[in-house]
Design a protein around this motif. Structure first.
Motif, PDB file in Angstrom:
ATOM      1  N   TYR A  30       0.810  -1.219   0.000  1.00 10.02           N
ATOM      2  CA  TYR A  30       0.000   0.000   0.000  1.00 10.02           C
ATOM      3  C   TYR A  30       0.844   1.271   0.000  1.00 10.02           C
ATOM      4  O   TYR A  30       0.312   2.369  -0.096  1.00 10.02           O
ATOM      5  CB  TYR A  30      -0.932   0.035   1.207  1.00 10.02           C
ATOM      6  CG  TYR A  30      -1.940  -1.080   1.247  1.00 10.02           C
ATOM      7  CD1 TYR A  30      -2.675  -1.424   0.118  1.00 10.02           C
ATOM      8  CD2 TYR A  30      -2.172  -1.789   2.415  1.00 10.02           C
ATOM      9  CE1 TYR A  30      -3.601  -2.448   0.149  1.00 10.02           C
ATOM     10  CE2 TYR A  30      -3.099  -2.822   2.448  1.00 10.02           C
ATOM     11  CZ  TYR A  30      -3.803  -3.136   1.324  1.00 10.02           C
ATOM     12  OH  TYR A  30      -4.719  -4.154   1.366  1.00 10.02           O
ATOM     13  N   GLY A  32       2.844   2.733  -2.131  1.00 11.23           N
ATOM     14  CA  GLY A  32       2.722   3.577  -3.322  1.00 11.23           C
ATOM     15  C   GLY A  32       1.459   4.411  -3.304  1.00 11.23           C
ATOM     16  O   GLY A  32       1.492   5.615  -3.605  1.00 11.23           O
ATOM     17  N   ASP A  33       0.353   3.796  -2.932  1.00 13.27           N
ATOM     18  CA  ASP A  33      -0.919   4.525  -2.862  1.00 13.27           C
ATOM     19  C   ASP A  33      -0.929   5.534  -1.720  1.00 13.27           C
ATOM     20  O   ASP A  33      -1.444   6.641  -1.858  1.00 13.27           O
ATOM     21  CB  ASP A  33      -2.084   3.549  -2.687  1.00 13.27           C
ATOM     22  CG  ASP A  33      -2.291   2.672  -3.905  1.00 13.27           C
ATOM     23  OD1 ASP A  33      -1.906   3.103  -5.016  1.00 13.27           O
ATOM     24  OD2 ASP A  33      -2.838   1.566  -3.747  1.00 13.27           O
ATOM     25  N   LEU A  34      -0.356   5.155  -0.578  1.00 13.28           N
ATOM     26  CA  LEU A  34      -0.363   6.043   0.582  1.00 13.28           C
ATOM     27  C   LEU A  34       0.543   7.249   0.383  1.00 13.28           C
ATOM     28  O   LEU A  34       0.261   8.334   0.898  1.00 13.28           O
ATOM     29  CB  LEU A  34       0.076   5.282   1.840  1.00 13.28           C
ATOM     30  CG  LEU A  34      -0.891   4.217   2.339  1.00 13.28           C
ATOM     31  CD1 LEU A  34      -0.243   3.413   3.462  1.00 13.28           C
ATOM     32  CD2 LEU A  34      -2.186   4.839   2.818  1.00 13.28           C
ATOM     33  N   TYR A  36       1.347   8.593  -2.613  1.00 14.05           N
ATOM     34  CA  TYR A  36       1.075   9.291  -3.864  1.00 14.05           C
ATOM     35  C   TYR A  36       0.706  10.744  -3.582  1.00 14.05           C
ATOM     36  O   TYR A  36      -0.060  11.053  -2.676  1.00 14.05           O
ATOM     37  CB  TYR A  36      -0.071   8.620  -4.627  1.00 14.05           C
ATOM     38  CG  TYR A  36      -0.506   9.397  -5.839  1.00 14.05           C
ATOM     39  CD1 TYR A  36       0.278   9.405  -6.985  1.00 14.05           C
ATOM     40  CD2 TYR A  36      -1.669  10.135  -5.819  1.00 14.05           C
ATOM     41  CE1 TYR A  36      -0.097  10.129  -8.099  1.00 14.05           C
ATOM     42  CE2 TYR A  36      -2.061  10.869  -6.931  1.00 14.05           C
ATOM     43  CZ  TYR A  36      -1.273  10.860  -8.062  1.00 14.05           C
ATOM     44  OH  TYR A  36      -1.653  11.591  -9.156  1.00 14.05           O
ATOM     45  N   ASP A  38      -0.732  14.186  -5.441  1.00 20.45           N
ATOM     46  CA  ASP A  38      -1.395  14.745  -6.612  1.00 20.45           C
ATOM     47  C   ASP A  38      -0.505  15.813  -7.251  1.00 20.45           C
ATOM     48  O   ASP A  38       0.231  16.523  -6.557  1.00 20.45           O
ATOM     49  CB  ASP A  38      -2.731  15.348  -6.191  1.00 20.45           C
ATOM     50  CG  ASP A  38      -3.536  15.851  -7.369  1.00 20.45           C
ATOM     51  OD1 ASP A  38      -3.796  15.046  -8.285  1.00 20.45           O
ATOM     52  OD2 ASP A  38      -3.890  17.045  -7.373  1.00 20.45           O
TER      53      ASP A  38
END
Length: 66
Positions: A30, A32-34, A36, A38
């Motif tokens: 997780y 990479g998602d955490l 990331y 914008d």
């Protein structure tokens, strides 16, 4: 005494649930998602970093003059 027992039970349950949730959330797959960021937020952060650097440089110059 019953309130104290309930307090201990509730706190223990809360700690167990929190530990389980944290261990599930922070798995390596997780990351990479955490982490990331914008593109808009990244641009705003970089703009703020440049502005902060400019303010620090200005403060250093003013400090040398005074």
């Amino acid at each position: 005494v019953p309130k104290a027992v309930m307090h201990l039970l509730v706190n223990h349950s809360k700690d167990v649930v929190q530990n389980r949730l944290v261990s599930e959330l922070y798995k390596e797959e997780y990351f990479g998602d955490l982490l990331y960021e914008d593109d808009g937020i990244k641009a705003e952060r970089e703009k703020c970093e440049k502005l902060l650097s400019t303010y620090r440089e200005a403060a250093r110059i003013v400090g040398e003059v005074l």
